[in-house]
Structure formats: C-alpha cells, structure tokens
Design an enzyme around this catalytic site. Structure first.
Site, short mmCIF file in Angstrom:
data_model
loop_
_atom_site.label_atom_id
_atom_site.label_comp_id
_atom_site.label_asym_id
_atom_site.label_seq_id
_atom_site.Cartn_x
_atom_site.Cartn_y
_atom_site.Cartn_z
N HIS A 1 0.84 -1.21 0.00
CA HIS A 1 0.00 0.00 0.00
C HIS A 1 0.87 1.25 0.00
O HIS A 1 1.97 1.28 0.55
CB HIS A 1 -0.99 0.00 1.17
CG HIS A 1 -0.39 0.19 2.53
ND1 HIS A 1 -0.24 1.44 3.10
CD2 HIS A 1 0.07 -0.69 3.46
CE1 HIS A 1 0.28 1.31 4.31
NE2 HIS A 1 0.48 0.02 4.55
N ASP B 1 -0.67 4.51 0.67
CA ASP B 1 -1.21 5.53 1.56
C ASP B 1 -0.48 5.48 2.90
O ASP B 1 0.13 4.47 3.26
CB ASP B 1 -2.71 5.35 1.77
CG ASP B 1 -3.05 3.98 2.37
OD1 ASP B 1 -2.60 2.96 1.80
OD2 ASP B 1 -3.75 3.93 3.40
N GLU C 1 -5.22 1.45 2.73
CA GLU C 1 -4.98 0.41 3.74
C GLU C 1 -5.10 0.96 5.15
O GLU C 1 -5.53 0.25 6.06
CB GLU C 1 -3.59 -0.21 3.50
CG GLU C 1 -3.35 -1.51 4.25
CD GLU C 1 -2.77 -1.31 5.66
OE1 GLU C 1 -2.67 -2.30 6.41
OE2 GLU C 1 -2.42 -0.16 6.00
#
Length: 468
Positions: free
Chosen positions: A87, A89, A152
């Site tokens: 991920h 983010d 996430e």
C-alpha cells in the site's frame, strides 16, 4: 543455477533509493475533504499510485490503474498466480517530527520519512526483488501480480473496489511486505466500535468541546478541551501543573472570554500496540473528570477518563479475552468527538481480537457501560486470520529467510492488520527484522537503510522460489 541475490541488490542500491525517495516525497494521507470521483481518498494517494505505476512502466511492465483505487501489473507465465499486496497511503504525519515528514532524509543509517517503514520502504524493497528476477530473465512457471492499494490505513475500500472491478481471477496465494520477518501467518480480528453519548451539560462546569485523534488505528498524541469552570486561571494552572508532573506529560492552558482551552500532549503509536503510546485524550479526560461536570458531559468524561483510560487490554471495559494461540485482545481509543451542541458525541474504540470472541460479543458488553447511549459497529472489519505453518507458502518463505539470515524462522500472530489476510493462503512477510525499533504511525518514523536492502534480497529469492 546459483544466484547471489544480495550482490544483485548491491548493483541497484542507488536506483532503489532514488525510486523510494520519489514516493516518500508524496504526501499520500487520505483527505476526505478533497475526495471526489477521480480522487476517492483525496489527491495524495492518487499521486503516489501514479508515481509507482510510472516506475513500473519505465521498467517494462504493463500496468493498470483501477479507477485510482488501486493499481497492478503482472509478470511471468502460468496458471497459478502469486499475489503481492502493498500500500502507498500513509497515516497522517501529526506533530513532533525533527524533520519534514515528506522530505526524506538519511541520518546515521536511518531513513526518516512518513511511510519509510509503513509501507513505501518495504513496497520498494519488494518491487526491486521482483525487478531482479525480471532483469536476470530467470525461468518461471507462475505469474506474479503486484498490487498496490491506496486506503490500507483507513478502511480497505481500495481492496474492496479492486476485487470487485479488476476483472481477473484472484491470486491463488500471496504475501504482503507490510510487517516483519520471519513471517506473520496469523492476524487478530479488527473492528472499530463507536460509543455514542448525548451532549447536554448541567451545573457550573460546562464542557463545550473535547476532541482528539487522527485515525482509529493510531493512539491520539494530543487532546483538546474547551470548557468553562468556576476557577481562576491560577487555580486551574496549578492543578494542570501537578497532573502533568505526576504523569510525565506536557500541556498548555489558555483562557479567552471566560472559556479555558486545555491541550494535553502524550505520544502517538500504532493502534495495534496501544500500550506503546500515551493517549493524550484519555489523560485529558482523566484530568477533567475530577471536576463537577454533570449530565452527558460527566458520562463522557467518566468513560473516557476512567473506564477506558490506560485500559489497553479492555479489562476495566469488560471485554478482555485471551486465546492460547493468538494472545490477548487489545483496545485503542482512537478518535474522540464531543460538542455541547450535538446530541451524538462519540468515542471510537478499535479492537484487535483473537479467535474465540467476536464483534457482537464485544458490542454486547460495551452496551452495558453506564452513560453510553448506543454502540454501533464500523462498516468495515476483519475476522481473525491464520495460515498454517505446514502450508508450502509459509515453509518456503521461512526457508529463504533462514538461508539468507542464518536465523531460525518461527510463526507470529499480530494485532496489526495487513493485506496478507486478503487471501485464504496469505501472510505478511517483512520487511522489518527481529529487534527493530517500531516507529510505524509515530513521529520520526524511520526504516534502517541496510535492512531495506537486506529485505530486497530476501524478497527476490523468496519470489523466485515461489514461482520458478
């Protein structure tokens, strides 16, 4: 064929770090205030996704952007598919940094930046592991699908959308480079439950507002209360000074137009490890609960400042549970919202629970807490997950880890949640090594630079062993 994967990583050190820096410079925090159809979680996560896919396209992969929720590319041939889930983010940077969290810097062998360890650093290490296999042209009999998400840290809406819209069959097995070595083959359940309160005040003490917390999966670093009280500034400041000295905290108190504003500062930490942080909001509520607030404000302060305060294993709260294999339930009080003008004030409690209990059992106990008007469940959650040690995926990954490190592999079950649980045969694998300092979700997050290179070599060999 014998391949020195560590030597291959050495050839690519500078390139790997340059690509990682380009990702770390992007503030990819979720920002719902700027979310729209083109930016489902705000512009930052989209920019990080575009940068990662740009890097992959440069290296010859055919990439796909799934409506700015997630992206992927595939490598190899065969019917079976190894899924790698990462991920891009990050949680909000918050305060307390010694450097700019989005200007990565290496000091004393440590790479400081938000996302350096969770999860951009491990993502890039794993990407370079696959890049080595591709550039060496090693023979493979399975496909690899490298999947990157953008939500996430908040709710996994990225993966919900990805699995519904990507148009391909799900990977057969896989891992996420978003935890630690030697392996994470078990994860506790994860659910957030909201305590609801009314907003009325009664009496001479009035709580106008109390707020704190950036995400449900972070220990709140600080809390802010605005209140009126029949006390002088001097009297109140003396009480604040005594309280902060006794508890090793810092605070600021100001007064304007007859209202006090008190900010109490603790220490942030990952919500899976609430005991590692100092919850600035519950300490603030604990301080305020000594005064004669009445009505719903009293209930709110009592629950926040006495029942859930330092109750990391939910013993005072009443939902404590321990499983022999998965360990203890943990509870993080993550986000607080109280406004005297609102009749729906909340405390968000994030639970990491083992097998043997569930979200409904937890809810039924929370509903018995005096003063709580209602308890509701988050729309998104996870049940406990476990992939057995005898699974070939687990044994192969542990074998590579042992070969490259000389250390004995062993299973681990964590409270943190990773994309490894998206597949029935799924685990988390690296990139942090045993004994590392965990700074995920904290100020001054860092990753050890040499550990990232070590991880890249492990990923290269592990991926190859799984698909050759």
């Amino acid at each position: 064929m014998t391949i020195d994967f560590k030597a291959e990583v050495e050839k690519r050190r500078d390139d790997m770090m340059a690509d990682l820096f380009s990702l770390l410079k992007i503030n990819s925090e979720r920002d719902d205030s700027k979310a729209d159809k083109e930016h489902p979680f705000g512009p930052g996560p989209v920019k990080a996704l575009e940068k990662f896919l740009e890097i992959a396209e440069r290296d010859g992969y055919k990439t796909r952007n799934i409506d700015n929720y997630a992206g992927d590319f595939e490598y190899g041939e065969g019917d079976e598919v190894l899924g790698i889930f990462a991920h891009l983010d990050v949680v909000p940077a918050g305060s307390g940094w010694d450097t700019n969290p989005y200007e990565p810097v290496i000091k004393d062998g440590k790479l400081y930046a938000r996302g350096s360890s969770d999860d951009k650093g491990p993502t890039m290490a794993c990407y370079y592991g696959l890049k080595i296999i591709k550039e060496l042209g090693l023979p493979v009999s399975k496909k690899v699908r490298f999947i990157v998400g953008t939500d996430e840290e908040s709710g996994w809406a990225d993966m919900d959308y990805y699995f519904e819209h990507n148009g391909l069959k799900d990977p057969d097995f896989g891992f996420s480079p978003d935890a630690e070595f030697p392996i994470i083959n078990g994860e506790k359940g994860n659910i957030t439950e909201y305590l609801h309160f009314a907003g009325q005040n009664q009496g001479d003490y009035v709580l106008h507002s109390l707020t704190g917390g950036l995400r449900e999966n972070m220990v709140p670093e600080s809390g802010t209360a605005v209140f009126s009280a029949p006390l002088s500034s001097q009297e109140l400041q003396e009480k604040v000074t005594t309280f902060t000295k006794e508890n090793g905290l810092t605070a600021t108190l100001t007064e304007e137009a007859g209202r006090f504003t008190l900010v109490l500062i603790g220490k942030s930490a990952h919500g899976a490890h609430p005991e590692a942080g100092i919850n600035g909001v519950t300490y603030l509520a604990n301080f305020l609960s000594q005064f004669a607030f009445e009505g719903a404000a009293k209930d709110y302060l009592h629950v926040a400042g006495n029942i859930i305060h330092t109750d990391h294993y939910a013993e005072k709260t009443g939902v404590a549970y321990t499983d022999e294999k998965m360990g203890q339930l943990t509870m993080n009080a993550g986000v607080f919202k109280f406004d005297e003008k609102s009749d729906d004030n909340t405390i968000a409690l994030n639970f990491r629970y083992p097998q043997g209990t569930d979200k409904e059992n937890i809810k039924s106990v929370l509903e018995t807490i005096e003063g709580v008007k209602e308890v509701t469940l988050a729309a998104h959650g996870h049940v406990p997950h476990y992939t057995p040690m005898e699974d070939e995926l687990v044994s192969t990954l542990l074998s590579v880890y042992e070969k490259q490190t000389g250390l004995k592999g062993f299973e681990q079950i964590i409270g943190g949640g990773t994309f490894g649980r998206l597949l029935k045969r799924g685990v988390a694998f690296g990139a942090m090594f045993p004994g590392y300092t965990d700074t995920m979700h904290q100020a001054n997050e860092f990753a050890d630079v040499e550990d990232l290179y070590r991880a890249a070599a492990i990923y290269a060999e592990a991926i190859y062993e799984l698909i050759k």
